[in-house]
Design a protein around this motif. Structure first.
Motif, mmCIF file in Angstrom:
data_model
loop_
_atom_site.group_PDB
_atom_site.id
_atom_site.type_symbol
_atom_site.label_atom_id
_atom_site.label_comp_id
_atom_site.label_asym_id
_atom_site.label_seq_id
_atom_site.Cartn_x
_atom_site.Cartn_y
_atom_site.Cartn_z
ATOM 1 N N UNK A 175 8.015 -10.989 24.393
ATOM 2 C CA UNK A 175 6.859 -11.861 24.161
ATOM 3 C C UNK A 175 5.576 -11.174 24.579
ATOM 4 N N UNK A 176 5.585 -10.523 25.741
ATOM 5 C CA UNK A 176 4.394 -9.839 26.228
ATOM 6 C C UNK A 176 3.997 -8.694 25.311
ATOM 7 N N UNK A 177 4.993 -7.941 24.827
ATOM 8 C CA UNK A 177 4.687 -6.838 23.917
ATOM 9 C C UNK A 177 4.040 -7.356 22.641
ATOM 10 N N UNK A 178 4.593 -8.427 22.069
ATOM 11 C CA UNK A 178 4.046 -8.973 20.835
ATOM 12 C C UNK A 178 2.644 -9.521 21.000
ATOM 13 N N UNK A 179 2.389 -10.157 22.109
ATOM 14 C CA UNK A 179 1.079 -10.773 22.332
ATOM 15 C C UNK A 179 0.009 -9.764 22.732
ATOM 16 N N UNK A 180 0.360 -8.839 23.654
ATOM 17 C CA UNK A 180 -0.673 -8.077 24.344
ATOM 18 C C UNK A 180 -0.773 -6.603 23.994
ATOM 19 N N UNK A 188 -0.973 -2.354 19.624
ATOM 20 C CA UNK A 188 -0.436 -2.165 18.267
ATOM 21 C C UNK A 188 0.165 -3.448 17.705
ATOM 22 N N UNK A 189 0.179 -4.503 18.511
ATOM 23 C CA UNK A 189 0.659 -5.800 18.030
ATOM 24 C C UNK A 189 -0.548 -6.750 17.909
ATOM 25 N N UNK A 190 -0.509 -7.924 18.539
ATOM 26 C CA UNK A 190 -1.651 -8.834 18.412
ATOM 27 C C UNK A 190 -2.836 -8.386 19.257
ATOM 28 N N UNK A 191 -2.586 -7.636 20.312
ATOM 29 C CA UNK A 191 -3.679 -7.084 21.109
ATOM 30 C C UNK A 191 -4.523 -8.126 21.823
ATOM 31 N N UNK A 192 -3.905 -9.220 22.293
ATOM 32 C CA UNK A 192 -4.659 -10.264 22.977
ATOM 33 C C UNK A 192 -5.103 -9.803 24.366
ATOM 34 N N UNK A 193 -6.113 -10.474 24.889
ATOM 35 C CA UNK A 193 -6.671 -10.148 26.198
ATOM 36 C C UNK A 193 -5.764 -10.720 27.298
ATOM 37 N N UNK A 194 -5.276 -9.852 28.195
ATOM 38 C CA UNK A 194 -4.418 -10.295 29.290
ATOM 39 C C UNK A 194 -5.047 -9.974 30.649
ATOM 40 N N UNK A 195 -6.359 -9.727 30.655
ATOM 41 C CA UNK A 195 -7.037 -9.267 31.853
ATOM 42 C C UNK A 195 -6.971 -10.218 33.027
ATOM 43 N N UNK A 196 -6.935 -11.521 32.767
ATOM 44 C CA UNK A 196 -6.857 -12.503 33.847
ATOM 45 C C UNK A 196 -5.643 -13.401 33.646
ATOM 46 N N UNK A 197 -4.519 -12.774 33.358
ATOM 47 C CA UNK A 197 -3.299 -13.507 33.060
ATOM 48 C C UNK A 197 -2.922 -14.415 34.231
ATOM 49 N N UNK A 198 -2.796 -15.692 33.937
ATOM 50 C CA UNK A 198 -2.485 -16.680 34.961
ATOM 51 C C UNK A 198 -3.704 -17.330 35.569
ATOM 52 N N UNK A 199 -4.887 -16.735 35.347
ATOM 53 C CA UNK A 199 -6.128 -17.292 35.907
ATOM 54 C C UNK A 199 -7.245 -17.261 34.866
ATOM 55 N N UNK A 259 -1.191 -18.815 29.544
ATOM 56 C CA UNK A 259 -1.638 -18.198 30.790
ATOM 57 C C UNK A 259 -2.810 -17.254 30.563
ATOM 58 N N UNK A 260 -2.928 -16.722 29.335
ATOM 59 C CA UNK A 260 -4.056 -15.863 28.987
ATOM 60 C C UNK A 260 -5.236 -16.667 28.443
ATOM 61 N N UNK A 298 -6.184 -15.908 16.636
ATOM 62 C CA UNK A 298 -6.122 -14.560 17.192
ATOM 63 C C UNK A 298 -4.975 -13.748 16.621
ATOM 64 N N UNK A 299 -3.945 -14.426 16.115
ATOM 65 C CA UNK A 299 -2.805 -13.734 15.540
ATOM 66 C C UNK A 299 -1.625 -14.663 15.401
ATOM 67 N N UNK A 300 -0.601 -14.183 14.701
ATOM 68 C CA UNK A 300 0.607 -14.963 14.456
ATOM 69 C C UNK A 300 1.807 -14.171 14.972
ATOM 70 N N UNK A 301 2.659 -14.845 15.737
ATOM 71 C CA UNK A 301 3.876 -14.244 16.259
ATOM 72 C C UNK A 301 5.046 -14.802 15.464
ATOM 73 N N UNK A 302 5.807 -13.932 14.789
ATOM 74 C CA UNK A 302 6.933 -14.337 13.942
ATOM 75 C C UNK A 302 8.223 -13.962 14.655
#
Length: 357
Positions: free
Chosen positions: A118-123, A126-137, A164-165, A211-215
């Motif tokens: 899940x983390x690889x696909x989201x963050x 080369x995948x969705x490239x979402x921002x995880x800089x403040x993950x959980x906060x 969480x992101x 932001x993107x779609x996870x299949x």
């Protein structure tokens, strides 16, 4: 008995989970994982007790209860000492997290491969490239992440990581799982069996940025690309192939079933890749272990998970179906997995049963 190398832990394993990846490798041999020797140990999801720490390890000590992602099946790794289906396994400390004392090993074993994928696909960039800089906060965002297959093990963890992101989440699941998806953090859930489901998702997005779609489910690529095109999303990250790899014999060598499966796989994958640039949507397949060598791994496993598990803000998903019997029970669990499992994960307990308990 493995020895902890630099930045590694040796874990006495108390519970392991079986994954489709294990069954696929067992059925396909070296067709997909050509670098693996034979014989090889399978298994990625482990929970247990630290019995040795290597040089450079910080934050762990002998006796700690941990959950960890074993990556022995990856290229360049030791497929014997670093894979999970055994009594002792060497794991990278960067892919392990302390386990709260109130959480059973069998409950925790559902987590590693699911949250890592899940983390690889989201963050991953080369995948969705979402921002995880403040993950959980993170502060709430306007952007939506669409997750096709929220009730899968990867999906339930992806919902929680996206939330969480700071992202909003819309997902699909069978009707019986809708309430559970909302408890995990999805704001809207739609039944993927409904022939109108793609339009329902698009209407729920409205004018919000996607932001993107996870299949995540078998065959989810095509509807996910349709959703991305209709909502203006540019990226689709896929965790499942367009066909089921269970539809083949487990024996080695030529068979019509295996030949037909790979022919269907090639045709459907080619059509999907052809459809993507035509529609302006980039689709890519997720390689979960990519986070082991990127900043995403420590951000999830070392910075996010310890606090999230300790406070209960990240729920262990899916629920385990515990199979007793230790390592001899692993093959039966894999056979049961091939028969179909929904909204649960098969976990084999390595804790000896107490007679008369």
């Amino acid at each position: 008995m493995p020895t902890a190398k630099s930045e590694q832990l040796v874990i006495e394993v108390r519970a392991v989970a079986v994954n489709p990846l294990d069954a696929i490798i067992q059925s396909n041999g070296r067709v997909m994982y050509g670098w693996l020797p034979y014989p090889v140990v399978l298994g990625e999801d482990v929970a247990g007790i630290v019995v040795e720490t290597g040089t450079g390890v910080a934050g762990f000590a002998v006796g700690d209860r941990v959950v960890a992602y074993a990556i022995g099946l990856e290229k360049g790794r030791d497929a014997v000492t670093e894979s999970g289906f055994q009594n002792y396994v060497a794991v990278d400390a960067a892919l392990a997290s302390p386990l709260p004392h109130g959480v059973a090993f069998e409950e925790a074993a559902v987590l590693p491969l699911a949250i890592t994928t899940a983390a690889a696909g989201l963050f991953e960039a080369r995948q969705l490239g979402l921002d995880y800089g403040r993950l959980g906060h993170a502060e709430p965002r306007a952007e939506i992440v669409v997750i096709w297959g929220g009730a899968t093990s990867v999906g339930g963890n992806a919902i929680q990581l996206a939330r969480a992101a700071g992202y909003r989440v819309i997902t699909t699941a069978s009707a019986r799982n809708h309430d559970r998806m909302r408890r995990l953090g999805a704001e809207s859930v739609f039944d993927y069996h409904d022939p109108d489901v793609v339009d329902q998702v698009v209407r729920a997005v409205d004018a919000a940025p996607v932001a993107g779609v996870l299949a995540l489910a078998v065959g989810s690529g095509v509807p996910s690309v349709k959703i991305a095109r209709a909502t203006g999303a540019k990226k689709v990250a896929m965790a499942s192939p367009p066909v089921s790899f269970y539809d083949q014999p487990r024996r080695a060598g030529f068979s019509l079933e295996r030949t037909g499966l790979f022919l269907r796989l090639g045709i459907r994958s080619a059509l999907l890749q052809l459809r993507s640039p035509i529609t302006g949507v980039r689709s890519s397949f997720i390689w979960g272990s990519a986070i082991a060598s990127s900043p995403v791994g420590p951000a999830v496993w070392r910075s996010y998970l310890p606090e999230a598990l300790a406070t209960g803000t990240h729920q262990l998903y899916p629920e385990p179906h515990v199979i007793p019997g230790g390592l001899p029970a692993v093959q039966g669990a894999l056979d049961a997995l091939r028969g179909g499992v929904s909204s649960t994960k098969l976990v084999v307990s390595l804790v000896p049963e107490v007679p008369g308990a």
